[in-house]
Design a protein around this motif. Structure first.
Motif, short mmCIF file in Angstrom:
data_model
loop_
_atom_site.label_atom_id
_atom_site.label_comp_id
_atom_site.label_asym_id
_atom_site.label_seq_id
_atom_site.Cartn_x
_atom_site.Cartn_y
_atom_site.Cartn_z
N SER A 123 7.87 57.19 71.45
CA SER A 123 9.26 56.82 72.04
C SER A 123 8.88 56.34 73.51
CB SER A 123 10.16 58.00 72.37
OG SER A 123 10.57 58.43 70.93
N SER A 124 7.92 56.81 74.02
CA SER A 124 7.38 56.11 75.46
C SER A 124 6.89 54.80 75.21
CB SER A 124 6.36 57.00 76.04
OG SER A 124 5.24 56.93 75.43
N SER B 277 6.06 62.46 68.68
CA SER B 277 7.41 61.76 68.57
C SER B 277 7.61 61.18 70.19
CB SER B 277 8.60 62.62 68.39
OG SER B 277 8.53 63.11 66.95
N ALA B 278 7.52 62.07 71.12
CA ALA B 278 7.66 61.58 72.72
C ALA B 278 6.61 60.32 73.07
CB ALA B 278 7.41 62.80 73.55
N LYS B 279 5.42 60.47 72.68
CA LYS B 279 4.43 59.58 72.83
C LYS B 279 4.95 58.14 72.12
CE LYS B 279 0.61 59.33 70.54
NZ LYS B 279 -0.85 59.65 70.16
N GLU C 13 6.76 67.34 68.21
CA GLU C 13 7.29 66.83 69.35
C GLU C 13 6.65 65.90 70.27
OE1 GLU C 13 9.91 68.95 73.23
OE2 GLU C 13 9.53 70.04 71.33
N LYS C 14 5.41 66.21 70.42
CA LYS C 14 4.51 65.59 71.28
C LYS C 14 4.29 64.07 70.63
CE LYS C 14 -0.15 65.66 73.41
NZ LYS C 14 -1.24 66.26 73.53
#
Length: 254
Positions: A183-184, A179-181, A176-177
């Motif tokens: 995406s940002s 993927s979020a990075k 999750e971390k």
């Protein structure tokens, strides 16, 4: 017919993506065909409606001309043009709403050589077409690799001269971390921060690439069917102005 080309670096998951996206479209009631353009692939998870190996097989070329693996691939791609008339005739016999095109694993052979551009134009003809460029999520985890993939994507778009969608493949392999990075990074500022100290040229290059993206890369997973709805929506917006393709099966009766 609408043609959807799938390109990307070796190992990005093109063939698996083609198979699973075909299943997805079939579930929507859309008649779908698949073209294999990789003369060196040994096994396919789908039954192609057209297979370039019926005309040129890289393994046979390697043995016949005593070539190495890379040379046989180059020779095979170029030999495809000698069969252009026969190939065009066979492809014209395909009848489907969507035709998915599985391109060679080595993207540079298909996109950077004139043969790939000519064949892609030959295949789609006057029909609308779009290219889906798969960015390997494992490579994209590192900021400089992510930028390199965006640069490659831009080069592919320029060479093929087709509308293009970037997709971050195998997203299910990221936590999750991670993927979020990634995406940002779509907005650009956090990506530049992640790169650290870069020279002025690199800074302007990255900023220009990000600012000119039509859409941030779509996270997808062929094995989990993640992101297929989003990918289909953008494909429809490009090819059909956002309207779902009307088939004989789902069109309204007058």
């Amino acid at each position: 017919m609408y043609f959807i080309f799938f390109t990307g670096t070796a190992g990005a998951g093109k063939t698996t993506m083609v198979k699973e996206f075909q299943d997805y479209l079939l579930q929507l009631g859309l008649d779908t065909a698949v073209i294999n353009l990789d003369p060196a692939v040994e096994q396919l998870p789908y039954a192609p409606d057209f297979d370039i190996r019926d005309y040129v097989d890289a393994l046979e070329v390697m043995e016949k001309y005593n070539l190495g693996p890379n040379s046989s691939l180059i020779a095979s791609i170029d030999l495809v043009l000698t069969k252009a008339a026969e190939i065009k005739k066979d492809i014209d016999n395909i009848e489907a709403n969507y035709v998915l095109v599985d391109t060679p694993g080595q993207v540079e052979l298909f996109a950077y050589r004139d043969t790939g551009r000519i064949i892609s134009s030959l295949i789609s003809g006057e029909n609308k077409a779009v290219n889906v460029f798969l960015m390997d999520s494992f490579l994209a985890k590192e900021a400089r690799s992510y930028v390199s993939l965006l640069l490659l994507s831009s080069a592919i778009k320029f060479r093929l001269n087709l509308p293009q969608i970037d997709a971050l493949s195998k997203i299910d392999l990221l936590n999750e971390k991670e993927s979020a990075k990634i995406s940002s990074w779509g907005e650009g500022e956090e990506l530049i921060d992640e790169l650290g100290v870069v020279d002025d040229y690199s800074f302007e290059l990255v900023r220009t690439i990000v600012e000119n993206l039509d859409n941030p890369p779509i996270p997808v997973s062929a094995t989990k069917n993640i992101g297929f709805d989003e990918l289909y929506a953008i494909i429809q917006r490009i090819l059909a102005g956002g309207e779902d393709y009307l088939t004989e099966e789902n069109s309204p009766r007058l």
